[in-house]
Design an enzyme around this catalytic site. Sequence first.
Site, short mmCIF file in Angstrom:
data_model
loop_
_atom_site.label_atom_id
_atom_site.label_comp_id
_atom_site.label_asym_id
_atom_site.label_seq_id
_atom_site.Cartn_x
_atom_site.Cartn_y
_atom_site.Cartn_z
N GLU A 204 0.68 -1.13 0.17
CA GLU A 204 -0.07 0.15 -0.03
C GLU A 204 1.07 1.25 -0.15
O GLU A 204 0.67 2.10 -0.81
CB GLU A 204 -0.89 -0.01 1.21
CG GLU A 204 -2.13 0.69 1.07
CD GLU A 204 -3.12 0.33 1.99
OE1 GLU A 204 -2.78 0.03 3.34
OE2 GLU A 204 -4.45 0.34 1.98
N GLU A 207 2.28 1.85 -3.24
CA GLU A 207 1.36 2.12 -4.22
C GLU A 207 1.21 3.73 -4.07
O GLU A 207 1.02 4.55 -4.89
CB GLU A 207 -0.09 1.60 -4.25
CG GLU A 207 -1.09 1.83 -5.19
CD GLU A 207 -2.33 1.39 -4.71
OE1 GLU A 207 -2.37 0.28 -3.89
OE2 GLU A 207 -3.31 1.64 -5.53
N CYS A 226 -8.45 -2.22 3.52
CA CYS A 226 -8.19 -3.38 4.33
C CYS A 226 -9.51 -3.78 4.86
O CYS A 226 -9.82 -4.89 5.45
CB CYS A 226 -7.12 -3.44 5.03
SG CYS A 226 -6.73 -1.85 5.98
N SER A 246 -7.04 1.82 -2.85
CA SER A 246 -5.93 1.18 -2.83
C SER A 246 -6.20 -0.37 -3.66
O SER A 246 -6.99 -0.79 -3.32
CB SER A 246 -5.11 0.98 -1.61
OG SER A 246 -4.16 -0.04 -1.97
N LYS A 285 -15.56 -9.58 7.35
CA LYS A 285 -14.46 -10.48 6.73
C LYS A 285 -15.00 -11.59 6.19
O LYS A 285 -14.73 -12.28 5.10
CB LYS A 285 -13.69 -10.94 7.63
CG LYS A 285 -12.54 -9.70 8.02
CD LYS A 285 -11.30 -9.38 7.05
CE LYS A 285 -10.63 -7.99 7.15
NZ LYS A 285 -9.90 -7.78 6.27
N GLU A 288 -16.18 -10.41 2.76
CA GLU A 288 -14.74 -10.29 2.11
C GLU A 288 -14.05 -11.73 1.50
O GLU A 288 -13.89 -11.95 0.10
CB GLU A 288 -13.58 -9.64 2.63
CG GLU A 288 -12.44 -9.40 1.79
CD GLU A 288 -11.29 -8.93 2.97
OE1 GLU A 288 -11.55 -8.20 3.99
OE2 GLU A 288 -10.17 -9.22 2.71
N GLU A 293 -14.05 -12.88 -6.47
CA GLU A 293 -12.88 -12.41 -7.06
C GLU A 293 -11.58 -12.95 -5.82
O GLU A 293 -10.42 -12.64 -6.31
CB GLU A 293 -12.40 -10.92 -7.29
CG GLU A 293 -12.57 -10.06 -6.05
CD GLU A 293 -14.05 -9.56 -5.88
OE1 GLU A 293 -14.84 -10.55 -6.33
OE2 GLU A 293 -13.86 -8.75 -5.15
N CYS A 441 -10.68 -2.19 14.32
CA CYS A 441 -10.99 -3.62 14.48
C CYS A 441 -11.15 -4.07 15.92
O CYS A 441 -11.74 -5.17 16.20
CB CYS A 441 -10.14 -4.36 13.73
SG CYS A 441 -9.96 -3.82 12.07
FE1 SF4 Z 1 -13.72 -2.95 9.00
FE2 SF4 Z 1 -14.87 -3.11 11.45
FE3 SF4 Z 1 -14.04 -5.35 10.25
FE4 SF4 Z 1 -12.15 -3.89 11.06
S1 SF4 Z 1 -13.53 -5.20 12.19
S2 SF4 Z 1 -12.22 -4.53 9.04
S3 SF4 Z 1 -13.25 -1.74 11.15
S4 SF4 Z 1 -15.77 -4.02 9.47
#
Ligand code: SF4
Length: 520
Positions: A204, A207, A226, A246, A285, A288, A293, A441
């Site tokens: 990052e 970049e 992220c 990014s 996550k 994600e 992809e 997080c």
């Molecule tokens: Fe984003 Fe909250 Fe997940 Fe951290 S815990 S990556 S701030 S959604």
Amino acid sequence: MKKDNPDKIDNPVNETDVSRRSFIKIAGLGLGLAAGATGCDGRPAGGDGWMPAQYEGKGHFPAQVRGRVPIDPKNVSICRDDQKCILCGQCAEVCEKVEAVMGNYELPLKNDIPCIGCGQCTLWCPTGAIVETSGIEKMLKALEDPSVHVVVQTAPSTRVALGEEFGLPIGTNVEGRQVAALKALGVNTVFDTNFAADMTIMEEATELVGRITGKIKGPTPQFTSCCPGWVKFCEYYYPELIPNLSSARSPMGMLSPLIKTYYAKQNNIEPKSIFSVAIMPCTAKKFEAARPEMNNAGVKLGDESIRDTDLVLTTRELAQLMKMKNINLMDLKEAEYDKVMSQYSGGGAIFGVTGGVMEAAVRTAYCLISGEKEPPKLVYNLEPIRGLKGIKSAELDVPKVGKVRVAVVAGMENAKEILKRVKDGSEQYHFIEFMACPGGCISGGGQPKSSLPPSDKARTARINALYTIDEKTTLRLCHENPELKALYKDYLGEPNGHLAHELLHTHEYHDRSMNLVAKK
Ligand code: SF4
């Protein structure tokens, strides 16, 4: 009490609804005492600026009935047990006021029900009706199958929260015992996502330097990518700013394909037999990992059915799994992560804190741009971007490029504010860090529910624990991580190079604005 009838819930005048309101007022008297007791220093219990109004009056919880967030049955991050829901509206309030999602779009909706997956609603829900979608069965199946090689990675924030599930004070660092618990569960290899946080900074920051110096095509400010909650928010509400994101994947998104390529090759393991699990503080996550992809390893290996991350478990789910298997954290001796992808710097350790990604990036970007080995002392404690404020900024003189301006945002309501300033030109930045969760997080939607409502006191204790790790380590710059340097030398080549791009980056951000009409 009558069983929930979702058809009637949305009708503000039907009788069932009226009687339910009365019930909640009665229930609220009891719950209000507990909620009121969690306040700290005379400030609102939810923390300054994060406080759904319903908690403000002691003994008046919940003061009003406001319905609840709609949850798509196909939502991979969160789900709700309707029988537990008391319609108190806490989920709706945090979703609308902190995360700027519910109520920030017009009805009727098209296609899906907007949700960024952050899971803050799971932390605010007083009855545990909203929780993460469970991955426990899948994990048990993988652990019980001797032909499956289970590799787990653990995020920066889980180590300072897991202990709370076993009675330890908030913010206790249980890094070694967390590894021991995973080994006791039968996991073959445990890597540290902190290592990949260092790698994310390498990619990052490289970049960013490229964008600032004009060597890489791409607008500034560069946005961090992220946080999957933020990325989805940007895709819903600001698709025109997607080029600012990014292309570097998140730490989880980087480590997972390396597990199925680099680690598998080094250890002669069939990539298809690897079950790659990420223990995360985060419900987003799960989304994600499920993005189509997220199969860079599969593409590289010529089998696109191979997923980079097979399963995401939250910190709460890990605790649940341990309890199911009678593994008490307190009985375990500390164990060490497995070698090759676990060493980390202080910069990687603070990724879980709002402002942490930026501080780590600034340390490395300064060295990359200036060519100096050591950044100035002040970037080892970049005060202006530390703390729980929702919007923070800092300015730094960097040799060769002059002033570099950065900003840090937590909570998507705050993202709206800073993006307004960026779009109207009233503020100019080179780099902006976005995290969906208040405090970052450490207070993610998958973390233990240490207080109801979530408090700044709990957030601060976890934040301090991560800063302590940073302060205590002699290795504080991500790009100085010896294991990481070896990985680039032996396998990846240059940061932002060809293989790094193939495995560690993504350009697959999607305009999701067709799903909703954003409220002005
Ligand atoms: Fe984003 Fe909250 Fe997940 Fe951290 S815990 S990556 S701030 S959604």
